[in-house]
Write a protein that holds these residues in place. Structure first.
Motif, PDB file in Angstrom:
ATOM      1  N   LEU A  21      -4.556  18.032 -21.481  1.00  0.00           N
ATOM      2  CA  LEU A  21      -4.944  18.096 -20.078  1.00  0.00           C
ATOM      3  C   LEU A  21      -5.963  17.015 -19.752  1.00  0.00           C
ATOM      4  N   ALA A  22      -6.876  16.766 -20.663  1.00  0.00           N
ATOM      5  CA  ALA A  22      -7.859  15.697 -20.457  1.00  0.00           C
ATOM      6  C   ALA A  22      -7.172  14.336 -20.404  1.00  0.00           C
ATOM      7  N   VAL A  23      -6.208  14.108 -21.284  1.00  0.00           N
ATOM      8  CA  VAL A  23      -5.462  12.844 -21.265  1.00  0.00           C
ATOM      9  C   VAL A  23      -4.716  12.700 -19.950  1.00  0.00           C
ATOM     10  N   LEU A  24      -4.109  13.760 -19.475  1.00  0.00           N
ATOM     11  CA  LEU A  24      -3.366  13.721 -18.229  1.00  0.00           C
ATOM     12  C   LEU A  24      -4.279  13.433 -17.042  1.00  0.00           C
ATOM     13  N   VAL A  25      -5.409  14.119 -16.977  1.00  0.00           N
ATOM     14  CA  VAL A  25      -6.345  13.924 -15.862  1.00  0.00           C
ATOM     15  C   VAL A  25      -6.889  12.501 -15.865  1.00  0.00           C
ATOM     16  N   VAL A  26      -7.263  12.005 -17.020  1.00  0.00           N
ATOM     17  CA  VAL A  26      -7.795  10.647 -17.111  1.00  0.00           C
ATOM     18  C   VAL A  26      -6.734   9.618 -16.744  1.00  0.00           C
ATOM     19  N   SER A  27      -5.522   9.779 -17.247  1.00  0.00           N
ATOM     20  CA  SER A  27      -4.489   8.779 -16.964  1.00  0.00           C
ATOM     21  C   SER A  27      -4.087   8.794 -15.494  1.00  0.00           C
ATOM     22  N   VAL A  28      -4.001   9.957 -14.879  1.00  0.00           N
ATOM     23  CA  VAL A  28      -3.649  10.014 -13.454  1.00  0.00           C
ATOM     24  C   VAL A  28      -4.763   9.429 -12.602  1.00  0.00           C
ATOM     25  N   SER A  29      -6.013   9.766 -12.910  1.00  0.00           N
ATOM     26  CA  SER A  29      -7.113   9.224 -12.115  1.00  0.00           C
ATOM     27  C   SER A  29      -7.230   7.711 -12.286  1.00  0.00           C
ATOM     28  N   LEU A  30      -7.019   7.203 -13.491  1.00  0.00           N
ATOM     29  CA  LEU A  30      -7.042   5.756 -13.690  1.00  0.00           C
ATOM     30  C   LEU A  30      -5.863   5.073 -13.008  1.00  0.00           C
ATOM     31  N   ALA A  31      -4.710   5.716 -12.980  1.00  0.00           N
ATOM     32  CA  ALA A  31      -3.557   5.136 -12.286  1.00  0.00           C
ATOM     33  C   ALA A  31      -3.820   5.045 -10.789  1.00  0.00           C
ATOM     34  N   VAL A  32      -4.403   6.088 -10.213  1.00  0.00           N
ATOM     35  CA  VAL A  32      -4.725   6.058  -8.781  1.00  0.00           C
ATOM     36  C   VAL A  32      -5.759   4.980  -8.498  1.00  0.00           C
ATOM     37  N   LEU A  33      -6.764   4.876  -9.338  1.00  0.00           N
ATOM     38  CA  LEU A  33      -7.782   3.843  -9.172  1.00  0.00           C
ATOM     39  C   LEU A  33      -7.177   2.448  -9.314  1.00  0.00           C
ATOM     40  N   ALA A  34      -6.303   2.266 -10.276  1.00  0.00           N
ATOM     41  CA  ALA A  34      -5.681   0.956 -10.481  1.00  0.00           C
ATOM     42  C   ALA A  34      -4.785   0.580  -9.310  1.00  0.00           C
ATOM     43  N   VAL A  35      -4.055   1.534  -8.770  1.00  0.00           N
ATOM     44  CA  VAL A  35      -3.193   1.243  -7.631  1.00  0.00           C
ATOM     45  C   VAL A  35      -4.026   0.844  -6.416  1.00  0.00           C
ATOM     46  N   SER A  36      -5.151   1.505  -6.226  1.00  0.00           N
ATOM     47  CA  SER A  36      -5.959   1.205  -5.052  1.00  0.00           C
ATOM     48  C   SER A  36      -6.783  -0.077  -5.205  1.00  0.00           C
ATOM     49  N   ARG A  37      -7.119  -0.469  -6.439  1.00  0.00           N
ATOM     50  CA  ARG A  37      -7.990  -1.623  -6.649  1.00  0.00           C
ATOM     51  C   ARG A  37      -7.275  -2.896  -7.091  1.00  0.00           C
ATOM     52  N   LEU A  38      -6.170  -2.767  -7.799  1.00  0.00           N
ATOM     53  CA  LEU A  38      -5.486  -3.937  -8.332  1.00  0.00           C
ATOM     54  C   LEU A  38      -4.310  -4.332  -7.447  1.00  0.00           C
ATOM     55  N   GLU A  39      -4.049  -5.598  -7.407  1.00  0.00           N
ATOM     56  CA  GLU A  39      -2.918  -6.097  -6.629  1.00  0.00           C
ATOM     57  C   GLU A  39      -1.643  -5.929  -7.450  1.00  0.00           C
ATOM     58  N   ILE A  40      -0.646  -5.319  -6.838  1.00  0.00           N
ATOM     59  CA  ILE A  40       0.618  -5.079  -7.526  1.00  0.00           C
ATOM     60  C   ILE A  40       1.735  -5.709  -6.694  1.00  0.00           C
ATOM     61  N   PRO A  41       2.073  -6.960  -6.979  1.00  0.00           N
ATOM     62  CA  PRO A  41       3.160  -7.611  -6.232  1.00  0.00           C
ATOM     63  C   PRO A  41       4.521  -7.064  -6.654  1.00  0.00           C
ATOM     64  N   ARG A  42       5.477  -7.146  -5.766  1.00  0.00           N
ATOM     65  CA  ARG A  42       6.810  -6.603  -6.058  1.00  0.00           C
ATOM     66  C   ARG A  42       7.740  -7.639  -6.675  1.00  0.00           C
ATOM     67  N   ASP A  43       7.377  -8.912  -6.626  1.00  0.00           N
ATOM     68  CA  ASP A  43       8.295  -9.945  -7.081  1.00  0.00           C
ATOM     69  C   ASP A  43       7.965 -10.522  -8.456  1.00  0.00           C
ATOM     70  N   ARG A  44       6.868 -10.077  -9.080  1.00  0.00           N
ATOM     71  CA  ARG A  44       6.509 -10.592 -10.403  1.00  0.00           C
ATOM     72  C   ARG A  44       5.658  -9.566 -11.149  1.00  0.00           C
ATOM     73  N   ILE A  45       5.515  -9.791 -12.439  1.00  0.00           N
ATOM     74  CA  ILE A  45       4.708  -8.899 -13.266  1.00  0.00           C
ATOM     75  C   ILE A  45       3.271  -9.414 -13.259  1.00  0.00           C
ATOM     76  N   SER A  46       2.340  -8.517 -13.013  1.00  0.00           N
ATOM     77  CA  SER A  46       0.924  -8.880 -13.007  1.00  0.00           C
ATOM     78  C   SER A  46       0.157  -7.923 -13.915  1.00  0.00           C
ATOM     79  N   VAL A  47      -1.115  -8.204 -14.081  1.00  0.00           N
ATOM     80  CA  VAL A  47      -1.959  -7.339 -14.908  1.00  0.00           C
ATOM     81  C   VAL A  47      -2.022  -5.941 -14.296  1.00  0.00           C
ATOM     82  N   GLY A  48      -2.135  -5.867 -12.995  1.00  0.00           N
ATOM     83  CA  GLY A  48      -2.181  -4.566 -12.323  1.00  0.00           C
ATOM     84  C   GLY A  48      -0.924  -3.756 -12.553  1.00  0.00           C
TER      85      GLY A  48
END
Length: 71
Positions: A16-43
């Motif tokens: 449960l801790a792994v799940l909570v941490v991974s979901v919260s980090l995914a939400v944070l990464a989506v909101s803070r990192l740029e995720i382009p649709r046409d190429r692979i990026s770090v985000g």
């Protein structure tokens, strides 16, 4: 025999801790990192990795709960 410290931990809490941490980090990464649709990026790699970890943690959490009920 006394149980080892590693064996006395509840696997459901750890998963449960792994799940909570991974979901919260995914939400944070989506909101803070740029995720382009046409190429692979770090985000995109970070978000994809976190989603894979979450996808593995959910069935493991369900299985750990089922297994603990069986014992």
């Amino acid at each position: 025999m006394p149980s080892s410290r590693r064996g006395s931990r509840d696997p459901r809490r750890q998963l449960l801790a792994v799940l909570v941490v991974s979901v919260s980090l995914a939400v944070l990464a989506v909101s803070r990192l740029e995720i382009p649709r046409d190429r692979i990026s770090v985000g995109a790699v970070v978000v994809g990795t976190l989603l894979v970890v979450g996808a593995l943690a959910v069935p493991a959490l369900l299985f750990a709960g089922w297994q603990s009920e069986q014992e």
